[in-house]
Design an enzyme around this catalytic site. Structure first.
Site, PDB file in Angstrom:
ATOM      1  N   LYS A 559     -10.980  -6.719   5.231  1.00 60.57           N
ATOM      2  CA  LYS A 559     -10.225  -6.122   4.122  1.00 60.57           C
ATOM      3  C   LYS A 559      -9.674  -7.190   3.179  1.00 60.57           C
ATOM      4  CE  LYS A 559      -9.084  -1.935   6.723  1.00 60.57           C
ATOM      5  NZ  LYS A 559      -9.713  -0.895   5.870  1.00 60.57           N
ATOM      6  N   THR A 661      -9.714   5.540   1.865  1.00 61.92           N
ATOM      7  CA  THR A 661      -9.063   6.700   1.253  1.00 61.92           C
ATOM      8  C   THR A 661      -7.823   6.265   0.486  1.00 61.92           C
ATOM      9  OG1 THR A 661      -7.914   7.147   3.352  1.00 61.92           O
ATOM     10  CG2 THR A 661      -9.914   8.420   2.883  1.00 61.92           C
ATOM     11  N   LYS A 665      -6.014   7.664  -3.133  1.00 63.85           N
ATOM     12  CA  LYS A 665      -4.600   8.016  -3.282  1.00 63.85           C
ATOM     13  C   LYS A 665      -3.973   7.255  -4.447  1.00 63.85           C
ATOM     14  CE  LYS A 665      -4.513   8.653   1.701  1.00 63.85           C
ATOM     15  NZ  LYS A 665      -4.347   7.949   2.974  1.00 63.85           N
TER      16      LYS A 665
END
Length: 813
Positions: A559, A661, A665
């Site tokens: 990440k 996800t 958002k």
């Protein structure tokens, strides 16, 4: 420490609404408190129980309707359900916020205050569990009969504390005062066996006699859909020993040993993801997965036989979806029940099993495609090992007859990994045992076909399909960002609340200066609220007029929080070296937890905090750059941060993030994305437009090519002045004077291979950040892009995703 008593100023009894009277009645008769003596937590529980009474009526009506229609049910099996706080969610979906708020105000109670003290259910780690929670809410919203199955963790994911910047894991005691939302179902209890031996006779009857037995007990929580149209069930399993205390041992003086069985049972539901870096941790993890899978499959089969009689019709009335590989042992468990308890032949049982299951893959990372040492699997689950071998034989015989399947393909297809230590491949078991295998973003699905499941895909070319993830707009817009919701409602009307696709109408306001100003006011008020929270909880002052640059997610090297931190160090150096430039004031916000055994991830957390301490203490950049690592990231914290974000960091190494996800958002709340062409970023880019997103770096094919063709990160680092200076500063101990060697391993990893392409993407990332600065300097352009993001991501609603599952996989729409 006890909560101080409130000092309510209640309305006279004759001025109270009937709802207020019901809340008081609940307080007195079910909690046993006089309203003058009640504390905040008492009012919270009284409010939940009063609301729950109304929900129960809808819950039972939903169940009766499903029975009357003989409806096919969806069963969603997930090791995680990151449901967060439920009161605000239920009030919003029932449309009762204002009514309950007024009723409590008449009693001298602030609804917002008691919402804030509801525990945040610690049943998940990150995106996987939050997706499962969104899906459960959308299933109810779409009026689809469904059960979610998981584990009722006593502590769940740990509570994160930072001690001098180091992550410390503490128990998350969310159940310490009970859970007023749940119902224990004593009648739904199942025998779960481990170990022992398997015997057979000449007639082919097989009997598994486990050496250890544990009882699974169901706890049900109602899941309320939008407008209260339907209430579904989240069923979580707790564990207990059949003999919780051995009195003989206790009376003989072995007081600890007498309770060992209960302690062993409770260990199954104590924590989410025990440290599996050692043999005992691996065994506990496998025991957890079988425990919840077996209880769930037994419950599903029992319910089907009770209502429909013939287990052979299971696939007609039940669709079981495996959320990643964690519940993959369910395939073997259903086979065991069908063969050993319901007398189906192997081939018939296999046909029922394959038609019943669907499997969602969430990762291409090898370590996340679970496999278990064969001796461990066989020792714990001897009957299932037999069935895995039998399934494998069937699949491999079929594969041998297929054209072009060589020994290498057979090795890749096999459920048993023969390379080195023999292991049971759970992803392969889930794949062959399901009629549908889906990825969660278009790129991810394509890569599944090309990489981890390439040979299985060639054998079963119609099995893999894509279902891009989604989020529930109820929680992730209407509840967490009411100001923005009201602004959208004023602009395009309230219909988008029932059909998120209609938010597209907002795009016509993108260049409307008046609307832009109102949007900016909403964003700033959210930033002020977040800044106040950080000041109150961490003592750090933030400028709400600065750009809030946010990366909140599980800490993992792919990440690339490290890329963000290194660029922050480089920016710090540039600001100090060139104070004459017109720098964009920026707040770098980080949050996330590292797995307890993940050394490098925990070191990245420490580095972020070391960099923050140095930068935040430097008066030369105090007004231009701040760095914050907010501890104990969870759903409730995300609900605070996301509405306040200006920039969303989605910077994973291309080809490694299945979907994401969080990216959805943030965009729905008006943040612009800086990201790679990875996961759902690609689909977000396609919808918001290239000019409204900041894309940088290598794509998945380029990453693969670099790895295959030889990549020299040292040359890249030495060829980039900003990168080399930042890396050298970190390596030399500038940010860790107490331990100059602290980050040597992290830096050596960059020079020695840079598997996650941090150095390879650094210059492109830094350039993209300067494009961010330029856009921020043109506030009308920034705001127009923000509006276009909000308007064009309605497609990423979990309602759309679930509709696709229901139509294409489950056959319930």
């Amino acid at each position: 420490m006890t909560t101080p008593a409130l000092a309510p100023s209640p309305a006279p009894a004759n001025d109270r609404s009937p709802l207020a009277e019901r809340i008081v009645d609940t307080l007195i008769h079910r909690i046993g408190k006089d309203e003058r003596a009640a504390r905040k937590h008492d009012w919270l529980e009284a409010t939940i129980l009063t609301l729950r009474d109304e929900i129960i009526d809808k819950w039972m009506a939903s169940t009766r309707a499903a029975h009357a229609a003989q409806a096919k049910r969806v069963y969603y099996l997930s090791l995680e359900f990151l449901i967060g706080r439920l009161l605000r969610d239920a009030l919003s979906n029932l449309g009762r916020n204002n009514e309950v708020g007024r009723a409590l105000a008449s009693l001298g109670i602030d609804l917002v205050e008691i919402e804030e003290i509801e525990p945040d259910a610690a049943l998940g780690n990150g995106g996987l569990g939050r997706l499962a929670a969104c899906f459960m809410e959308s299933l109810a919203t779409l009026d689809l009969p469904a059960y979610g199955y998981g584990i009722r963790y006593v502590n769940g994911m740990f509570r994160q504390r930072l001690d001098d910047g180091w992550q410390v894991e503490l128990p998350e005691n969310w159940l310490s005062h009970g859970n007023p939302w749940e119902f224990e179902r004593r009648e739904s209890a199942y025998f779960i066996g481990f170990g022992g031996e398997v015997t057979g006779n000449d007639t082919g009857i097989v009997h598994w006699k486990p050496a250890e037995a544990i009882e699974a007990i169901a706890y049900d929580t109602p899941v309320v859909g939008w407008r209260g149209k339907r209430v579904n069930t989240l069923r979580l399993w707790s564990a207990r020993a059949f003999d919780p205390i051995h009195l003989d041992a206790f009376n003989a003086g072995d007081h600890i040993g007498a309770l060992a069985g209960q302690a062993r049972a409770e260990s199954l539901v104590r924590v989410l993801y025990p440290n599996d870096s050692n043999a005992s941790g691996q065994e506990l993890r496998l025991r957890q997965e079988y425990f919840f899978s077996s209880a769930s499959i037994q419950d599903i089969v029992r319910r089907h036989v009770q209502y429909f009689g013939d287990v052979r019709t299971l696939a007609d009335k039940a669709a079981i979806q495996l959320n990643d590989t964690h519940p993959a042992v369910s395939v073997a468990e259903l086979m065991r029940l069908l063969i050993d308890q319901h007398d189906l032949g192997f081939d018939e049982a296999w046909e029922v099993t394959r038609k019943t299951f669907g499997y969602t893959n969430h990762t291409l990372l090898p370590e996340a495609l679970e496999s278990w040492p064969l001796p461990l699997f066989e020792r714990l689950l001897p009957r299932h090992m037999q069935l895995v071998y039998a399934i494998n034989a069937k699949v491999l015989r079929q594969a041998r007859k297929a054209p072009g399947v060589d020994d290498a393909a057979i090795s890749a297809i096999s459920l048993i990994d023969e390379g080195g230590e023999r292991r049971v491949r759970m992803a392969n078991l889930a794949f062959v045992g399901s009629h549908s295998v889906n990825g969660v973003a278009a790129l991810h699905t394509d890569l599944m076909k090309q990489t981890v499941f390439a040979d299985l895909h060639r054998l079963y070319p119609d099995r893999i399909n894509n279902k891009t993830n989604g989020i529930t707009p109820r929680r992730w817009l209407m509840e967490c960002n009411p100001r923005l919701t009201a602004l959208i409602r004023d602009a395009i009307g309230p219909e988008f609340c029932d059909n998120t696709a209609l938010i597209k109408g907002l795009e016509s306001f993108a260049d409307d200066s008046s609307f832009q100003e109102r949007l900016a006011e909403v964003k700033r008020s959210n930033k002020v609220a977040l800044a106040k929270y950080i000041k109150d909880s961490m003592g750090l002052r933030l400028d709400p007029d600065a750009l809030f640059d946010v990366q909140i997610k599980r800490i993992h090297e792919y990440k690339r929080q490290l890329l963000n931190i290194i660029e922050t160090v480089a920016l710090y150096d540039q600001i100090r070296s060139h104070p004459e430039r017109d720098w964009t004031p920026r707040v770098k916000l980080f949050a996330g937890k590292a797995a307890s055994s993940y050394h490098n991830a925990k070191l990245i957390i420490k580095l972020a905090n070391d960099v923050a301490r140095r930068i935040n203490g430097d008066p030369l950049v105090g007004g231009l750059l701040k760095v914050v690592f907010i501890p104990n990231y969870n759903v409730s914290l995300a609900e605070r941060i996301i509405p306040a974000a200006d920039l969303s960091e989605q910077i994973s190494t291309a080809g490694m993030e299945a979907s994401g996800t969080g990216n959805m958002k943030f965009a729905l709340n008006g943040a612009l994305t800086i990201g790679t062409l990875d996961g759902a970023n690609i689909e977000i880019k396609d919808r918001v437009g290239d000019d409204n997103i900041f894309i940088f770096g290598l794509d998945a094919d380029e990453v693969a090519a670099k790895r295959a063709n030889g990549y020299a990160p040292r040359e890249v680092i030495e060829g980039s002045r900003e990168l080399s200076q930042a890396v050298n500063a970190i390596a030399s101990g500038v940010f860790s004077p107490d331990d100059p060697q602290r980050y040597k391993g992290l830096v050596d990893g960059l020079y020695g291979g840079d598997w996650f392409m941090v150095a390879a993407d650094f210059d492109a990332y830094a350039a993209a950040q300067r494009r961010v600065d330029a856009r921020w300097a043109d506030q009308p352009a920034w705001r127009a892009s923000a509006v276009r993001n909000v308007a064009n991501v309605g497609w990423f609603s979990s309602d759309r995703t679930i509709s696709e599952y229901a139509r294409d996989i489950w056959g319930v729409m």
